[in-house]
Design an enzyme around this catalytic site. Structure first.
Site, PDB file in Angstrom:
ATOM      1  N   TYR A   9       0.856  -1.189   0.000  1.00 25.61           N
ATOM      2  CA  TYR A   9       0.000   0.000   0.000  1.00 25.61           C
ATOM      3  C   TYR A   9       0.889   1.234   0.000  1.00 25.61           C
ATOM      4  CZ  TYR A   9      -3.876   3.118   0.860  1.00 25.61           C
ATOM      5  OH  TYR A   9      -4.809   4.113   0.720  1.00 25.61           O
ATOM      6  N   GLN A  21     -10.836  -0.087   1.052  1.00 27.85           N
ATOM      7  CA  GLN A  21     -11.251  -0.978  -0.036  1.00 27.85           C
ATOM      8  C   GLN A  21     -10.058  -1.651  -0.710  1.00 27.85           C
ATOM      9  OE1 GLN A  21     -11.817   2.261   0.173  1.00 27.85           O
ATOM     10  NE2 GLN A  21     -11.475   3.339  -1.752  1.00 27.85           N
ATOM     11  N   ASN A  42      -3.577   6.042   5.883  1.00 28.41           N
ATOM     12  CA  ASN A  42      -4.291   6.882   6.848  1.00 28.41           C
ATOM     13  C   ASN A  42      -4.984   6.014   7.902  1.00 28.41           C
ATOM     14  OD1 ASN A  42      -6.613   5.853   5.643  1.00 28.41           O
ATOM     15  ND2 ASN A  42      -7.021   7.693   4.455  1.00 28.41           N
ATOM     16  N   SER A  45       4.915   9.489  13.689  1.00 27.51           N
ATOM     17  CA  SER A  45       6.372   9.471  13.630  1.00 27.51           C
ATOM     18  C   SER A  45       6.977  10.043  14.902  1.00 27.51           C
ATOM     19  CB  SER A  45       6.841  10.266  12.415  1.00 27.51           C
ATOM     20  OG  SER A  45       8.228  10.089  12.212  1.00 27.51           O
ATOM     21  N   GLN A  58      10.523  15.606  11.901  1.00 23.89           N
ATOM     22  CA  GLN A  58       9.500  14.653  12.311  1.00 23.89           C
ATOM     23  C   GLN A  58       8.169  15.342  12.560  1.00 23.89           C
ATOM     24  OE1 GLN A  58      10.068  11.312  12.154  1.00 23.89           O
ATOM     25  NE2 GLN A  58      11.926  12.166  11.262  1.00 23.89           N
ATOM     26  N   HIS A  77       5.467  15.819   9.755  1.00 23.93           N
ATOM     27  CA  HIS A  77       4.664  14.693   9.280  1.00 23.93           C
ATOM     28  C   HIS A  77       3.206  14.820   9.702  1.00 23.93           C
ATOM     29  CE1 HIS A  77       7.357  11.870   7.353  1.00 23.93           C
ATOM     30  NE2 HIS A  77       8.241  12.009   8.316  1.00 23.93           N
ATOM     31  N   GLU A 107      11.048   5.569  17.757  1.00 22.89           N
ATOM     32  CA  GLU A 107      11.204   5.127  16.365  1.00 22.89           C
ATOM     33  C   GLU A 107      12.594   5.508  15.851  1.00 22.89           C
ATOM     34  OE1 GLU A 107       8.908   5.807  12.072  1.00 22.89           O
ATOM     35  OE2 GLU A 107       8.666   7.252  13.696  1.00 22.89           O
ATOM     36  N   HIS A 108      12.948   6.783  15.952  1.00 18.16           N
ATOM     37  CA  HIS A 108      14.261   7.286  15.538  1.00 18.16           C
ATOM     38  C   HIS A 108      14.984   7.855  16.752  1.00 18.16           C
ATOM     39  CE1 HIS A 108      11.411   8.096  12.112  1.00 18.16           C
ATOM     40  NE2 HIS A 108      12.341   7.418  11.452  1.00 18.16           N
ATOM     41  N   ASP A 121      15.580   8.312   6.053  1.00 17.13           N
ATOM     42  CA  ASP A 121      14.265   8.245   5.410  1.00 17.13           C
ATOM     43  C   ASP A 121      14.367   7.922   3.930  1.00 17.13           C
ATOM     44  OD1 ASP A 121      12.685   8.659   7.608  1.00 17.13           O
ATOM     45  OD2 ASP A 121      12.390  10.799   7.262  1.00 17.13           O
ATOM     46  N   GLU A 160       0.766 -35.763  29.963  1.00 13.67           N
ATOM     47  CA  GLU A 160      -0.222 -34.760  29.567  1.00 13.67           C
ATOM     48  C   GLU A 160      -1.602 -35.363  29.353  1.00 13.67           C
ATOM     49  OE1 GLU A 160       1.297 -32.675  26.165  1.00 13.67           O
ATOM     50  OE2 GLU A 160       2.751 -31.536  27.343  1.00 13.67           O
ATOM     51  N   HIS A 191      -1.182 -39.610  21.310  1.00 15.82           N
ATOM     52  CA  HIS A 191       0.171 -39.125  21.018  1.00 15.82           C
ATOM     53  C   HIS A 191       1.201 -40.174  21.455  1.00 15.82           C
ATOM     54  CE1 HIS A 191      -1.711 -35.206  20.473  1.00 15.82           C
ATOM     55  NE2 HIS A 191      -0.534 -34.668  20.151  1.00 15.82           N
TER      56      HIS A 191
END
Length: 437
Positions: A137, A198, A221, A244, A266, A269, A334-335, A368, A422, A427
């Site tokens: 995506y 979709q 999104n 971010s 950052q 964003h 993250e960074h 990036d 068990e 088994h």
């Protein structure tokens, strides 16, 4: 100072209430609201039930495209090549060099099958297999990121994925040539101009035209994120990413403008992005705050940056670099930038971070786009238990178990004992039947 710069909070890690204040700042609720939840439920159900007609209808409604068939929504490879050819020489070379650097780095991650044979002839091992088909995506419209194509498609191709299908929305028919060029450079197999929940549904369930994939990767999104969350289990996903984040650790040796702009990078964003600076030098914190005041009015996305700084940003005075590293591990960003004159001794102090940028020259923005490591990184403190996107996300592991006759005598008795313990007699019996009398 301006109102915008005053809004970034100043904290002191030595204050008795610092940790509760920090935890409140870090808190982020990533679940969807009721409106998004209802919309995604409807869309997933419709696409799963009817396939192509639902995808076409939602694309007509949300992207305002007058189409009647899925065939109209698939781009031929000639159009991808034409997009690549339309770029300036500088753009084309930048994409190629970035793609090459990402490929070279990720080739080192590729795992290989292995096995070993025990003394009695039993062979055990692990078979590495690439995924058959992956969906990528890519955001469209205002948020078009060719770098996302590189970071997701290259490791998939290095892993040996059989077919890579990219979906990208084109609102009002607007196509981003850099995104299509990146698809051409990375060898994406099919491209559909669909987006939103979709598109996620079409990839997860398959339609009459678009085949079901094994895994979905790539950012989107809130609707895309919620759809990915819902289809996990039917297909794999990379992660459900949050806003971010950047955390800068400074000893005051750097340039205040550099650090301020790294925070901005950052913050631009998203209003929910989180830029935080930890510094041992209170005078340097003052200097960075002054840089924010002076530089913010020059930024095209200054309103988003200002909101991010005010909502979730902080300039934090720490007593020592040891304390800064302890706080960094609590944040698990993250960074993480080690903006230090001598950063190397502190690398091993960091246990939890998506990516560590070492020294004053290792600006996060290079990561990036073109440094080589992947920019798809864990957010919302998930760096405590997860890793950057990599080739390993597009490979799966299968255990190989070949038991010799001699091995079955030893292992059969062990398995029988444990199975009886068990209460699983079948088994036990299946192992016992192979034992010599």
């Amino acid at each position: 100072m301006s109102d915008a710069s005053r809004r970034i909070r100043r904290l002191d890690a030595r204050d008795p209430d610092f940790l509760p204040t920090l935890d409140a700042l870090l808190a982020f609720e990533g679940s969807a609201d009721a409106r998004i939840d209802a919309a995604v439920t409807e869309i997933l159900g419709a696409v799963r039930t009817t396939g192509d007609p639902a995808v076409i209808e939602y694309t007509r409604r949300f992207d305002r495209l007058d189409v009647k068939s899925m065939a109209e929504l698939e781009l031929p490879k000639s159009e991808l090549k034409a997009a690549l050819d339309s770029l300036t020489v500088e753009q084309r070379e930048a994409l190629r060099i970035a793609a090459d650097r990402v490929r070279i780095y990720h080739e080192r991650q590729r795992a290989e099958s292995w096995d070993y044979v025990e003394a009695d002839g039993t062979r055990l091992g692990q078979k590495i297999t690439p995924l058959d088909r992956v969906g990528l995506y890519v955001p469209g419209g205002r948020a078009s990121y060719p770098s996302s194509v590189l970071m997701n498609a290259v490791p998939a191709k290095v892993a040996g994925v059989g077919e890579l299908i990219m979906v990208v929305p084109t609102p009002n028919g607007e196509k981003n040539p850099l995104v299509l060029a990146a698809a051409a450079i990375t060898g994406v197999d099919r491209v559909f101009t669909i987006g939103g929940a979709q598109a996620v549904a079409a990839l997860a369930y398959g339609t009459q035209t678009l085949p079901q994939v094994d895994k979905i990767v790539g950012p989107g999104n809130a609707y895309v994120a919620e759809a990915k969350r819902r289809v996990f289990g039917t297909v794999g996903i990379d992660m459900v990413a949050g806003p971010s984040e950047v955390l800068v650790i400074s000893d005051g040796s750097g340039h205040a403008d550099w650090v301020a702009m790294d925070l901005f990078a950052q913050a631009e964003h998203d209003e929910l992005a989180q830029p935080i600076l930890l510094c041992t030098d209170s005078a340097f914190l003052d200097a960075v705050e002054s840089s924010i005041e002076r530089l913010l009015p020059t930024m095209p996305r200054r309103e988003t940056i200002a909101a991010s700084l005010a909502n979730r940003g902080a300039l934090i005075h720490v007593a020592s670099l040891e304390q800064a590293c302890a706080i960094a591990n609590r944040i698990a960003p993250e960074h993480l930038e080690l903006s230090l004159d001598e950063p190397e001794p502190w690398i091993d102090r960091i246990r939890h971070a998506g990516a560590i940028f070492v020294g004053h020259w290792a600006v996060e923005a290079l990561g990036d786009y073109c440094a080589g490591p992947n920019h798809v990184l864990p957010t919302m403190r998930s760096a405590r238990f997860s890793s950057p996107l990599g080739v390993y996300d597009f490979q799966k592991r299968t255990s190989i178990i070949q038991i010799s006759e001699a091995g079955a005598q030893t292992l059969g008795r062990i398995a029988s004992t444990l199975a009886h313990g068990e209460g699983l007699q079948a088994h036990a019996r299946s192992a016992e039947l192979r034992l010599h009398k």
